[in-house]
Design a protein around this motif. Sequence first.
Motif: not given
Length: 127
Positions: A22-23, A32-35, A38-41
């Motif tokens: 995934x990553x 970011x849309x899936x999770x 948060x941290x991915x932003x």
Amino acid sequence: MNLALWIAAGLLAAVALTGGITKAFVPKEKLAAITGGGWTDAASVGFVKTLGVLELLASAGLILPAVLDIAPVLVPVTAICWVLLMVGAMITHLRHDEAKFIGVNLVYLAVAAFVAWGRLGPESFLG
């Protein structure tokens, strides 16, 4: 005990493989849309991809050394590295007000600690 350690390592490897794919291969914006952001932003694309590659390596390191009987000591070493990765994940989730993920990270940490303990102690591959 040996069977429980194999099952734990296998489950952890499956989690690492899923997270790594995934990553490493899903675009950051879609991730970011899936999770839910948060941290991915806050993370760079390179950082997210690096975490993905590390998780892919962890999935291999939890199983392949023991199966192929090539440097099986890498199994508990990989499990210890996974513990450290989960500590970092929990800190990151705390910083980004994502406390709901900490429980999951804690479970993964406990499973990895069990694998490390078991493979360094009672069911060691070292002798």
